[in-house]
Design a protein around this motif. Structure first.
Motif, PDB file in Angstrom:
ATOM      1  N   GLY A  34      55.628 -12.352  38.893  1.00 25.22           N
ATOM      2  CA  GLY A  34      56.206 -12.198  39.493  1.00 25.22           C
ATOM      3  C   GLY A  34      56.300 -10.534  39.226  1.00 25.22           C
ATOM      4  N   GLY A  35      57.316  -9.364  40.595  1.00 25.58           N
ATOM      5  CA  GLY A  35      56.565  -8.142  40.633  1.00 25.58           C
ATOM      6  C   GLY A  35      55.291  -8.030  41.246  1.00 25.58           C
ATOM      7  N   PHE A  36      54.933  -7.178  41.591  1.00 23.90           N
ATOM      8  CA  PHE A  36      53.625  -6.325  42.246  1.00 23.90           C
ATOM      9  C   PHE A  36      52.704  -5.965  41.406  1.00 23.90           C
ATOM     10  CE2 PHE A  36      57.327  -6.039  44.487  1.00 23.90           C
ATOM     11  CZ  PHE A  36      57.784  -7.055  44.709  1.00 23.90           C
ATOM     12  N   PHE A  37      51.500  -6.419  41.707  1.00 24.85           N
ATOM     13  CA  PHE A  37      50.523  -5.408  41.130  1.00 24.85           C
ATOM     14  C   PHE A  37      50.647  -3.555  42.070  1.00 24.85           C
ATOM     15  CE2 PHE A  37      48.615  -9.223  39.452  1.00 24.85           C
ATOM     16  CZ  PHE A  37      48.656  -9.465  38.647  1.00 24.85           C
ATOM     17  N   THR A  38      49.661  -2.523  41.097  1.00 25.80           N
ATOM     18  CA  THR A  38      49.975  -0.882  42.268  1.00 25.80           C
ATOM     19  C   THR A  38      48.239  -1.091  42.451  1.00 25.80           C
ATOM     20  OG1 THR A  38      50.951  -0.067  40.965  1.00 25.80           O
ATOM     21  CG2 THR A  38      52.630  -1.075  42.307  1.00 25.80           C
ATOM     22  N   CYS A  39      47.653  -0.953  41.009  1.00 25.23           N
ATOM     23  CA  CYS A  39      46.330  -0.686  41.016  1.00 25.23           C
ATOM     24  C   CYS A  39      45.639  -0.830  41.837  1.00 25.23           C
ATOM     25  CB  CYS A  39      45.691  -0.778  39.642  1.00 25.23           C
ATOM     26  SG  CYS A  39      46.753   0.613  39.043  1.00 25.23           S
ATOM     27  N   LEU A  40      45.715  -0.574  43.016  1.00 24.90           N
ATOM     28  CA  LEU A  40      44.875  -1.809  44.130  1.00 24.90           C
ATOM     29  C   LEU A  40      43.332  -0.834  44.871  1.00 24.90           C
ATOM     30  CD1 LEU A  40      47.616  -3.304  46.060  1.00 24.90           C
ATOM     31  CD2 LEU A  40      46.082  -3.951  43.923  1.00 24.90           C
ATOM     32  N   GLY A  41      42.076  -1.051  44.612  1.00 24.27           N
ATOM     33  CA  GLY A  41      41.031  -0.637  45.132  1.00 24.27           C
ATOM     34  C   GLY A  41      40.735  -0.505  46.611  1.00 24.27           C
ATOM     35  N   LYS A  42      39.839  -0.070  47.313  1.00 19.65           N
ATOM     36  CA  LYS A  42      40.575   0.506  48.436  1.00 19.65           C
ATOM     37  C   LYS A  42      40.391  -0.704  49.257  1.00 19.65           C
ATOM     38  CE  LYS A  42      35.169   0.761  49.367  1.00 19.65           C
ATOM     39  NZ  LYS A  42      34.055   1.729  50.090  1.00 19.65           N
ATOM     40  N   ASP A  43      39.048  -1.598  48.640  1.00 17.44           N
ATOM     41  CA  ASP A  43      40.116  -3.445  49.216  1.00 17.44           C
ATOM     42  C   ASP A  43      40.912  -4.158  49.156  1.00 17.44           C
ATOM     43  OD1 ASP A  43      38.322  -3.761  47.499  1.00 17.44           O
ATOM     44  OD2 ASP A  43      36.828  -4.929  47.624  1.00 17.44           O
ATOM     45  N   GLY A  44      41.621  -3.406  47.738  1.00 15.45           N
ATOM     46  CA  GLY A  44      42.858  -4.234  47.775  1.00 15.45           C
ATOM     47  C   GLY A  44      42.586  -5.258  46.726  1.00 15.45           C
ATOM     48  N   GLN A  45      41.430  -5.074  45.764  1.00 17.84           N
ATOM     49  CA  GLN A  45      40.934  -4.971  44.336  1.00 17.84           C
ATOM     50  C   GLN A  45      41.813  -4.415  43.281  1.00 17.84           C
ATOM     51  OE1 GLN A  45      36.072  -6.027  43.457  1.00 17.84           O
ATOM     52  NE2 GLN A  45      37.372  -6.745  41.454  1.00 17.84           N
ATOM     53  N   VAL A  46      42.909  -5.193  42.671  1.00 20.77           N
ATOM     54  CA  VAL A  46      43.454  -5.396  41.656  1.00 20.77           C
ATOM     55  C   VAL A  46      42.000  -4.488  40.407  1.00 20.77           C
ATOM     56  CG1 VAL A  46      45.268  -6.204  39.471  1.00 20.77           C
ATOM     57  CG2 VAL A  46      44.939  -6.705  42.048  1.00 20.77           C
ATOM     58  N   TYR A  47      41.988  -3.000  40.226  1.00 22.92           N
ATOM     59  CA  TYR A  47      41.982  -2.635  39.083  1.00 22.92           C
ATOM     60  C   TYR A  47      42.454  -2.759  37.755  1.00 22.92           C
ATOM     61  CZ  TYR A  47      43.486   1.682  40.616  1.00 22.92           C
ATOM     62  OH  TYR A  47      44.336   3.102  41.149  1.00 22.92           O
ATOM     63  N   ASP A  48      43.811  -3.089  37.355  1.00 26.33           N
ATOM     64  CA  ASP A  48      44.177  -2.372  36.552  1.00 26.33           C
ATOM     65  C   ASP A  48      46.046  -3.363  37.001  1.00 26.33           C
ATOM     66  OD1 ASP A  48      46.065  -1.480  34.494  1.00 26.33           O
ATOM     67  OD2 ASP A  48      45.027  -0.352  34.148  1.00 26.33           O
ATOM     68  N   GLU A  49      45.983  -3.579  35.880  1.00 27.83           N
ATOM     69  CA  GLU A  49      47.502  -5.590  36.049  1.00 27.83           C
ATOM     70  C   GLU A  49      48.506  -5.068  35.666  1.00 27.83           C
ATOM     71  OE1 GLU A  49      45.957  -8.469  33.768  1.00 27.83           O
ATOM     72  OE2 GLU A  49      45.344  -9.600  35.601  1.00 27.83           O
ATOM     73  N   THR A  50      48.476  -2.785  35.026  1.00 29.97           N
ATOM     74  CA  THR A  50      49.865  -2.780  34.195  1.00 29.97           C
ATOM     75  C   THR A  50      50.549  -2.517  35.736  1.00 29.97           C
ATOM     76  OG1 THR A  50      48.416  -1.504  32.937  1.00 29.97           O
ATOM     77  CG2 THR A  50      51.045  -0.261  33.293  1.00 29.97           C
ATOM     78  N   LYS A  51      51.653  -2.880  35.399  1.00 29.59           N
ATOM     79  CA  LYS A  51      53.183  -2.696  36.661  1.00 29.59           C
ATOM     80  C   LYS A  51      53.528  -0.768  36.355  1.00 29.59           C
ATOM     81  CE  LYS A  51      52.892  -7.184  37.430  1.00 29.59           C
ATOM     82  NZ  LYS A  51      54.041  -8.604  36.973  1.00 29.59           N
ATOM     83  N   TYR A  52      53.505  -0.612  37.070  1.00 30.67           N
ATOM     84  CA  TYR A  52      54.487   0.727  36.945  1.00 30.67           C
ATOM     85  C   TYR A  52      55.816   0.483  37.415  1.00 30.67           C
ATOM     86  CZ  TYR A  52      50.125   3.120  35.269  1.00 30.67           C
ATOM     87  OH  TYR A  52      49.078   3.108  34.581  1.00 30.67           O
ATOM     88  N   CYS A  53      56.571   0.717  36.832  1.00 28.42           N
ATOM     89  CA  CYS A  53      58.117   0.881  37.463  1.00 28.42           C
ATOM     90  C   CYS A  53      58.769   1.171  38.586  1.00 28.42           C
ATOM     91  CB  CYS A  53      58.391   0.366  36.081  1.00 28.42           C
ATOM     92  SG  CYS A  53      58.386  -1.016  35.238  1.00 28.42           S
ATOM     93  N   TRP A  54      58.566   2.690  38.303  1.00 26.79           N
ATOM     94  CA  TRP A  54      58.813   3.667  40.297  1.00 26.79           C
ATOM     95  C   TRP A  54      58.726   2.593  41.072  1.00 26.79           C
ATOM     96  CZ3 TRP A  54      57.821   9.101  40.176  1.00 26.79           C
ATOM     97  CH2 TRP A  54      57.815   9.792  38.896  1.00 26.79           C
ATOM     98  N   LEU A  55      57.006   2.049  41.159  1.00 27.84           N
ATOM     99  CA  LEU A  55      56.636   1.836  41.740  1.00 27.84           C
ATOM    100  C   LEU A  55      57.400  -0.391  41.979  1.00 27.84           C
ATOM    101  CD1 LEU A  55      52.729   3.104  41.487  1.00 27.84           C
ATOM    102  CD2 LEU A  55      54.783   3.777  43.104  1.00 27.84           C
ATOM    103  N   GLN A  56      57.579  -0.888  40.846  1.00 27.50           N
ATOM    104  CA  GLN A  56      57.866  -1.974  41.249  1.00 27.50           C
ATOM    105  C   GLN A  56      59.411  -1.746  42.368  1.00 27.50           C
ATOM    106  OE1 GLN A  56      56.073  -5.166  39.715  1.00 27.50           O
ATOM    107  NE2 GLN A  56      55.091  -3.574  39.849  1.00 27.50           N
ATOM    108  N   GLY A  57      60.284  -1.313  41.857  1.00 26.58           N
ATOM    109  CA  GLY A  57      61.374  -0.088  42.571  1.00 26.58           C
ATOM    110  C   GLY A  57      61.594   0.004  43.777  1.00 26.58           C
ATOM    111  N   ARG A  58      60.272   0.851  44.274  1.00 24.40           N
ATOM    112  CA  ARG A  58      59.952   1.032  45.460  1.00 24.40           C
ATOM    113  C   ARG A  58      59.417   0.028  45.947  1.00 24.40           C
ATOM    114  NH1 ARG A  58      56.867   6.370  44.064  1.00 24.40           N
ATOM    115  NH2 ARG A  58      57.908   8.333  44.299  1.00 24.40           N
ATOM    116  N   GLN A  59      58.812  -0.781  45.940  1.00 17.56           N
ATOM    117  CA  GLN A  59      57.924  -1.692  46.631  1.00 17.56           C
ATOM    118  C   GLN A  59      59.697  -3.137  47.363  1.00 17.56           C
ATOM    119  OE1 GLN A  59      53.883  -3.308  45.456  1.00 17.56           O
ATOM    120  NE2 GLN A  59      54.327  -4.656  47.401  1.00 17.56           N
TER     121      GLN A  59
END
Length: 398
Positions: A35-60
């Motif tokens: 659940g939740g979202f990966f937000t550390c995404l490269g220019k082509d969408g590749q996940v480069y860090d699996e840490t979930k930043y909670c400002w961005l979880q709520g915003r999404q």
């Protein structure tokens, strides 16, 4: 080019960019396992860090729900299910059930990493809950939003000791623009369809107006990011700091509030002093784009990124100037919108992979090519494009 055809051209480009941005996050950011979202995404969408930043979880979660609730194209099971899964992740892993504080970051499966001594993780948590309640028609989410809004108001207006930030003798009591202005957005989002809640939080909005206007300093010539709680300018570089994008965002929050309350004086202040003046101060006449930070005395700001061009101030300026034009029909605001629009479309957009780059150097070259990180996620770009599309449609239909 005639006005109507120009507006239609803007709308066509905005709708394409909105689709590209939303499709990017729908395709690459979902964590189907946890659940939740990966937000550390490269220019082509590749996940480069699996840490979930909670400002961005709520915003999404908020962004998905707002799209689901207001844009027919995104009123789909895919969007709603992703929003619900994100909301449940927030409630289970991000909110500390003992303190009501929300973590700033967690692991991909929700283990806490960091907590901030501010109110902003909680602010975006409650925005998510509020809009998720509308999307699902489930009272539990709205109840969460109201409880958290009460808590955040208490921390901001009464006692912030629970945030864990010690009051030190050398640090003057400070009124931060980020706190002063965010309650316009929080109350509007939570209460717009609930008359009783509007009454409950009316004094909070009055307080927000008072706190926000204190940042208008030097006979109305600048909006300072920090002032003393006595409404006076602080000493040093912190007291001289100008954040043009933040002032402009505050401007459209103020403008919305002024229109709803039919306050013509506040409407003029919002447009003239919080939108137009900060934009004129912040625009880089040599290379284009809006500076990240400025010093009110014309000195070099201490922030190393001060002359970079970031995505979000340009998003805020697009919303603000189109809103100012919609409310006044003054052509100067449409011209300013077009100026920011042309710069943004040339420098931030990525026609190959979708979404926008977030960080440019002063000359407008891409400095960091990722699409998402600890502070950039599924929020500023799609919110801006969604709001601009709505305003442009209203203008075209008149």
């Amino acid at each position: 080019m005639g006005s109507q055809s120009r507006l239609q051209e803007f709308l066509s480009k905005v709708e394409v960019e909105l689709d590209n941005a939303v499709d990017f996050w729908l395709k690459y950011s979902h964590d189907d396992e946890n659940g939740g979202f990966f937000t550390c995404l490269g220019k082509d969408g590749q996940v480069y860090d699996e840490t979930k930043y909670c400002w961005l979880q709520g915003r999404q979660v908020w962004m998905y729900c707002k799209l689901y609730n207001t844009v027919p194209k995104y009123h789909t099971d895919q969007v709603l299910k992703a929003a619900i899964k994100g909301g449940e992740f927030l409630m289970k892993h991000v909110k500390d059930q003992n303190s009501a504080k929300c973590f700033f970051s967690v692991t991909k499966d929700g283990q806490p990493i960091k907590v901030q001594r501010t109110i902003f993780s909680e602010c975006f948590y409650l925005l998510a809950m509020s809009e998720l309640g509308r999307a699902t028609k489930e009272q539990k989410y709205k109840g969460e939003a109201v409880k958290m809004l009460d808590k955040v108001e208490y921390w901001a207006r009464v006692d912030n000791s629970e945030l864990g930030r010690p009051e030190l003798s050398g640090s003057p009591p400070t009124n931060a623009l980020a706190i002063a202005m965010i309650f316009f957005n929080l109350v509007d989002e939570v209460c717009w369809d609930d008359v009783e809640l509007q009454k409950k939080y009316s004094s909070l909005l009055e307080w927000s107006v008072e706190q926000t206007l204190q940042h208008l300093q030097r006979e109305g010539s600048v909006v300072l990011e920090f002032v003393g709680t006595d409404g006076k300018e602080l000493r040093g570089s912190q007291g001289r700091l100008i954040n043009p994008g933040h002032a402009i965002e505050t401007g459209w929050f103020l403008l919305q509030h002024a229109v709803k309350t039919q306050n013509e004086k506040l409407k003029e202040t919002a447009i003239r002093d919080f939108i137009l003046k900060p934009f004129n101060h912040g625009w880089d006449d040599k290379y284009g784009g809006i500076f990240c930070f400025l010093d009110a005395n014309g000195l070099s700001p201490t922030q190393l990124e001060w002359n970079m061009k970031l995505w979000w101030p340009h998003n805020e300026a697009l919303i603000a100037f189109l809103m100012a034009f919609k409310e006044t029909r003054d052509a100067q605001y449409l011209s300013a919108f077009e100026k920011v629009f042309d710069y943004s479309m040339e420098h931030f957009t990525d026609g190959s992979n979708g979404e926008w780059f977030g960080y440019l150097d002063r000359e407008g070259h891409t400095s960091m090519d990722f699409k998402g990180g600890p502070f950039k996620g599924c929020f500023h770009v799609p919110r801006c494009l969604m709001m601009c599309a709505e305003m442009l449609k209203e203008l075209i239909s008149e």
